[in-house]
Design a protein around this motif. Structure first.
Motif, PDB file in Angstrom:
ATOM      1  N   ARG A   1       0.806  -1.215   0.000  1.00 37.43           N
ATOM      2  CA  ARG A   1       0.000   0.000   0.000  1.00 37.43           C
ATOM      3  C   ARG A   1       0.842   1.268   0.000  1.00 37.43           C
ATOM      4  O   ARG A   1       0.281   2.372   0.029  1.00 37.43           O
ATOM      5  CB  ARG A   1      -0.946  -0.005   1.208  1.00 37.43           C
ATOM      6  CG  ARG A   1      -2.151  -0.874   0.958  1.00 37.43           C
ATOM      7  CD  ARG A   1      -2.726  -1.483   2.214  1.00 37.43           C
ATOM      8  NE  ARG A   1      -3.894  -2.283   1.878  1.00 37.43           N
ATOM      9  CZ  ARG A   1      -3.826  -3.497   1.321  1.00 37.43           C
ATOM     10  NH1 ARG A   1      -2.642  -4.032   1.049  1.00 37.43           N
ATOM     11  NH2 ARG A   1      -4.927  -4.164   1.028  1.00 37.43           N
ATOM     12  N   ALA A   2       2.153   1.150  -0.016  1.00 36.22           N
ATOM     13  CA  ALA A   2       3.014   2.327  -0.097  1.00 36.22           C
ATOM     14  C   ALA A   2       3.159   2.846  -1.519  1.00 36.22           C
ATOM     15  O   ALA A   2       3.891   3.806  -1.760  1.00 36.22           O
ATOM     16  CB  ALA A   2       4.400   2.006   0.479  1.00 36.22           C
ATOM     17  N   ASN A   3       2.495   2.183  -2.486  1.00 36.28           N
ATOM     18  CA  ASN A   3       2.473   2.607  -3.887  1.00 36.28           C
ATOM     19  C   ASN A   3       3.877   2.619  -4.498  1.00 36.28           C
ATOM     20  O   ASN A   3       4.214   3.460  -5.320  1.00 36.28           O
ATOM     21  CB  ASN A   3       1.844   4.005  -4.020  1.00 36.28           C
ATOM     22  CG  ASN A   3       1.312   4.250  -5.413  1.00 36.28           C
ATOM     23  OD1 ASN A   3       1.033   3.302  -6.145  1.00 36.28           O
ATOM     24  ND2 ASN A   3       1.177   5.511  -5.789  1.00 36.28           N
TER      25      ASN A   3
ATOM     26  N   ALA B   1       5.826   3.511   4.207  1.00 36.28           N
ATOM     27  CA  ALA B   1       4.499   4.057   3.920  1.00 36.28           C
ATOM     28  C   ALA B   1       4.403   5.518   4.357  1.00 36.28           C
ATOM     29  O   ALA B   1       3.789   6.349   3.666  1.00 36.28           O
ATOM     30  CB  ALA B   1       3.434   3.215   4.620  1.00 36.28           C
TER      31      ALA B   1
ATOM     32  N   TYR C   1       6.387   7.820   1.878  1.00 38.58           N
ATOM     33  CA  TYR C   1       5.681   8.062   0.621  1.00 38.58           C
ATOM     34  C   TYR C   1       4.272   8.620   0.848  1.00 38.58           C
ATOM     35  O   TYR C   1       3.461   8.624  -0.071  1.00 38.58           O
ATOM     36  CB  TYR C   1       5.606   6.769  -0.188  1.00 38.58           C
ATOM     37  CG  TYR C   1       6.938   6.373  -0.767  1.00 38.58           C
ATOM     38  CD1 TYR C   1       7.379   6.897  -1.974  1.00 38.58           C
ATOM     39  CD2 TYR C   1       7.777   5.497  -0.088  1.00 38.58           C
ATOM     40  CE1 TYR C   1       8.607   6.544  -2.499  1.00 38.58           C
ATOM     41  CE2 TYR C   1       9.006   5.139  -0.600  1.00 38.58           C
ATOM     42  CZ  TYR C   1       9.418   5.665  -1.805  1.00 38.58           C
ATOM     43  OH  TYR C   1      10.647   5.316  -2.320  1.00 38.58           O
ATOM     44  N   ARG C   2       4.008   9.069   2.071  1.00 40.77           N
ATOM     45  CA  ARG C   2       2.768   9.744   2.437  1.00 40.77           C
ATOM     46  C   ARG C   2       1.538   8.881   2.130  1.00 40.77           C
ATOM     47  O   ARG C   2       0.518   9.361   1.642  1.00 40.77           O
ATOM     48  CB  ARG C   2       2.665  11.090   1.711  1.00 40.77           C
ATOM     49  CG  ARG C   2       3.793  12.042   2.075  1.00 40.77           C
ATOM     50  CD  ARG C   2       3.628  13.379   1.414  1.00 40.77           C
ATOM     51  NE  ARG C   2       4.704  14.293   1.805  1.00 40.77           N
ATOM     52  CZ  ARG C   2       4.805  15.558   1.377  1.00 40.77           C
ATOM     53  NH1 ARG C   2       3.869  16.051   0.564  1.00 40.77           N
ATOM     54  NH2 ARG C   2       5.806  16.307   1.771  1.00 40.77           N
ATOM     55  N   ARG C   3       1.680   7.600   2.432  1.00 38.54           N
ATOM     56  CA  ARG C   3       0.571   6.662   2.241  1.00 38.54           C
ATOM     57  C   ARG C   3       0.087   6.084   3.561  1.00 38.54           C
ATOM     58  O   ARG C   3      -0.799   5.239   3.567  1.00 38.54           O
ATOM     59  CB  ARG C   3       1.017   5.514   1.323  1.00 38.54           C
ATOM     60  CG  ARG C   3       1.427   5.935  -0.067  1.00 38.54           C
ATOM     61  CD  ARG C   3       0.242   6.257  -0.926  1.00 38.54           C
ATOM     62  NE  ARG C   3      -0.594   5.092  -1.128  1.00 38.54           N
ATOM     63  CZ  ARG C   3      -1.741   5.101  -1.786  1.00 38.54           C
ATOM     64  NH1 ARG C   3      -2.183   6.236  -2.291  1.00 38.54           N
ATOM     65  NH2 ARG C   3      -2.445   4.001  -1.942  1.00 38.54           N
TER      66      ARG C   3
ATOM     67  N   ASN D   1      -1.988   6.257   6.576  1.00 40.51           N
ATOM     68  CA  ASN D   1      -3.127   6.914   7.198  1.00 40.51           C
ATOM     69  C   ASN D   1      -3.951   5.861   7.927  1.00 40.51           C
ATOM     70  O   ASN D   1      -3.621   4.671   7.914  1.00 40.51           O
ATOM     71  CB  ASN D   1      -3.968   7.664   6.159  1.00 40.51           C
ATOM     72  CG  ASN D   1      -4.337   6.792   4.975  1.00 40.51           C
ATOM     73  OD1 ASN D   1      -4.788   5.654   5.151  1.00 40.51           O
ATOM     74  ND2 ASN D   1      -4.125   7.297   3.764  1.00 40.51           N
TER      75      ASN D   1
ATOM     76  N   VAL E   1      -5.348   2.950   5.608  1.00 36.71           N
ATOM     77  CA  VAL E   1      -4.335   1.980   5.194  1.00 36.71           C
ATOM     78  C   VAL E   1      -3.920   1.105   6.366  1.00 36.71           C
ATOM     79  O   VAL E   1      -3.798  -0.124   6.236  1.00 36.71           O
ATOM     80  CB  VAL E   1      -3.114   2.713   4.589  1.00 36.71           C
ATOM     81  CG1 VAL E   1      -1.944   1.754   4.406  1.00 36.71           C
ATOM     82  CG2 VAL E   1      -3.486   3.358   3.264  1.00 36.71           C
TER      83      VAL E   1
END
Length: 648
Positions: A112-114, A473, A476-478, A480, A483
């Motif tokens: 989920r960290a893209n 995460a 990379y501002r993922r 939250n 998530v």
């Protein structure tokens, strides 16, 4: 009715027919035959769609009660319940299984960290000139991401959404594209930190650390075979994997780099150094130039650090241990004895206390008198050597071996060649890799390195990996609440499934042993008078065939307790057998009709891509797995060299 349903029903019919055909009449049936019947019924029940864990528990409890009832009917219920509690507690207290939820949690966070989007794009541009570059980048991305996550479904689904449309748009063959995605996604089963290896280690009683070390090179070998196959196909059949156009290989430069390139210098180092003086610096700030130069010099800095550290290791002088107490068992020559040839155990002289080795000029040893210690019953304590004294007594540094200088020269030539063709376009690709590949690589090296080199247990390394996943995460501002909540939920769901599988498998194995099923199978296999090679071939064929109707979890927890007791009879190392099984069990995700990777990909594929096309695309990669299996068996050092070096 679908073909897959007919196939499954046919398999079940063969199992049921074989059981009733081979079983003796009920009047002659023993407990061992009941164990074989239980084994056949569990396969049929799983193929009918019953939950594996609870089917194992229910079948195990029922046949355990039958086993105890044949011995003591009055205590059968109590003994069955006691067995359930003991087996469940043994699973709960298994330290190895603690690492499973932590590794799964790390995988879901990394997913989920893209990162996979950036990773695929950067690798695609870095390998643009390689034949079949999109498929090669797909396999490498899958290998890296599977190493970080180990979740086959997640990797195949994400690559199906990201790489599959890109390959179809570039004119790639559907079967080659589907095979590259499904085969690459299944690499997480073998490459550490694999959950399969943890489950096998807990089932077979093999060190998970050694399994991780042993699976490292087979995973690299299988990835290289996949890449080699794609490159060969792309060279022989360019219509299957057309080369990328110049537009697809184009990298957009930032304005500062465009200003430097406009001056006539496309090489990064010379262009940046030339832009730091004269009129060229007018349009580019010095801070930008210095930051770009620092990024460009990172490969050289890494080369200096790595080779410098290796030089200190290979030239370190031999350690001179200056012990405070002369130990029994010192060489006779050092004790001044006459028996120079044997050098065996010799007691120190009774009157001498602390002694030093003989002087280098051949003079007599200096003897320091010391009072004899009083005798007592405490064990002798060994005095630790003084580090400063050892450093003073250490001799001059050893000369670096020729192998070091050969490696130094090769890497230096490669570094110079890299900088000779290091353009600003490649600098942008390198910065993309810094933002996608190297964070993942650092996380993987940190987790696996601490495990393999004995700095942490798998559970401790998994905890560190989970923290690393949180930091990635967040970076990379993922990170939250949504998530984090989803990752925790999926981790709990997966961990509960694995733990219940272990509980069910433990109860099922106990029932199978109580009924004597294991003894029947052992006697049958031993009566065949097989050689170790024949036994290994038979075992791998059975596992390969079991991969059609069953998943790897069911094969490990049900059938490994049957195979493992036979390994000692055939002098087969359980570690080596586990590596072969892990390599073989990838077919459970690539072999129809229960090829889960194919269904994951079909769920995100365009409508015109059929399931049969995906199955046909997986077949060449299944053949490559068989080749890798043969290579690992013919050259066991591929899997056993690293564990033997690290854990002598």
């Amino acid at each position: 009715m679908r073909k897959e349903v007919w196939f499954g029903l046919s398999i079940m019919a063969l199992v049921v027919f074989g059981v009733f055909f081979l079983m003796p009449p009920p009047s002659e049936m023993t407990n061992g035959h009941l164990g074989l019947l239980m084994l056949a019924l569990i396969v049929v029940a799983i193929m009918l769609g019953f939950p594996t864990a609870f089917t194992l528990m229910g079948m195990g409890v029922l046949f355990t009660w039958l086993a105890y009832r044949s011995q003591s009917p009055d205590l059968a219920v109590r003994q069955t319940l006691d067995l359930m509690v003991q087996r469940t507690y043994s699973v709960m207290s298994n330290d190895v299984l603690i690492s499973i939820p932590l590794f799964v949690f790390m995988g879901y966070l990394v997913e989920r960290a893209n990162l996979i989007d950036r990773l695929f794009k950067s690798l695609h541009l870095a390998m643009a000139r390689v034949p079949g570059s999109l498929a090669v980048a797909t396999i490498v991305t899958c290998a890296i991401f599977a190493t970080a996550t180990g979740i086959v479904g997640a990797v195949v689904t994400l690559m199906g959404l990201l790489a599959f449309p890109a390959m179809l748009k570039a004119g790639y063959n559907i079967r080659l594209s589907a095979g590259a995605i499904t085969a690459g996604g299944c690499l997480g089963i073998l490459i550490p930190p694999s959950v399969l290896l943890i489950v096998y280690g807990a089932t077979a009683g093999v060190s998970v650390v050694k399994l991780y070390a042993g699976a490292f090179f087979p995973g690299i070998m299988l990835t290289a075979l996949y890449v080699g196959y794609v490159v060969v196909v792309a060279k022989l059949r360019p219509d299957y994997a057309p080369p990328l156009s110049a537009e697809d290989r184009k990298v957009t430069l930032p304005p500062t780099s465009q200003a430097i390139v406009a001056g006539g210098r496309n090489n990064v180092i010379s262009g940046l150094l030339g832009a730091m003086k004269g009129r060229r610096n007018a349009a580019v700030p010095m801070r930008v130039l210095l930051s770009q130069l620092f990024v460009g010099l990172l490969p050289a800095l890494a080369f200096v650090l790595v080779m410098g550290a290796l030089y200190r290791v290979v030239t370190a002088p031999p350690a001179v241990i200056e012990a405070g107490v002369v130990e029994m068992g010192v060489d006779a020559q050092e004790q001044g004895g006459a028996d120079d040839d044997k050098g065996g155990l010799a007691e120190p002289p009774a009157e001498s206390g602390l002694t030093e080795p003989a002087a280098e000029n051949g003079g007599p040893a200096v003897v320091t008198p010391a009072p004899a210690p009083a005798l007592d019953n405490r064990p002798m304590e060994r005095t630790a050597p003084d580090a400063s004294a050892a450093a003073q007594e250490a001799g001059p540094s050893e000369p670096a071996p020729s192998g070091y200088w050969i490696a130094f020269g090769i890497l230096l030539a490669a570094l110079l060649a890299f900088y000779a063709f290091f353009t600003f376009a490649r600098l942008e690709i390198f910065k993309m890799l810094l933002g996608s590949f190297f964070p993942l690589a650092l996380l993987i090296v940190a987790v696996l390195g601490t495990i393999v080199f004995g700095l942490a247990t798998p559970s401790e390394a998994a905890a560190m990996g989970s923290l690393g996943g949180l930091l990635l995460a967040a970076a990379y501002r993922r990170l939250n609440y949504s998530v984090l909540r989803e990752s925790v939920y999926l981790t709990a769901k997966t961990s509960a499934m694995v733990c219940w599988l272990f509980v069910g498998s433990s109860i099922f194995s106990a029932a199978f042993a109580l009924l004597g099923g294991q003894e029947v199978i052992n006697a049958w296999v031993i009566s065949m008078d097989l050689t170790p090679l024949q036994f290994m071939i038979l075992a791998q064929i059975i596992i390969f065939l079991l991969g059609w109707p069953l998943e790897w979890t069911e094969i490990i927890v049900i059938f490994m307790p049957i195979f493992v007791p036979l390994l000692a009879h055939f002098n087969v190392d359980p570690l080596f057998f586990g590596l072969l099984v892990a390599l073989n069990l990838q077919t459970a995700f690539l072999s129809p009709p229960v090829a889960m990777a194919a269904f994951y990909l079909k769920g995100v594929s365009p409508p015109h891509v059929t399931l049969n096309q995906i199955f046909l695309g997986m077949l060449p990669f299944m053949a490559i797995q068989v080749v890798a299996l043969v290579l690992l068996y013919m050259f066991p050092a591929i899997g056993l060299w690293l564990p033997e070096v690290l854990y002598k």
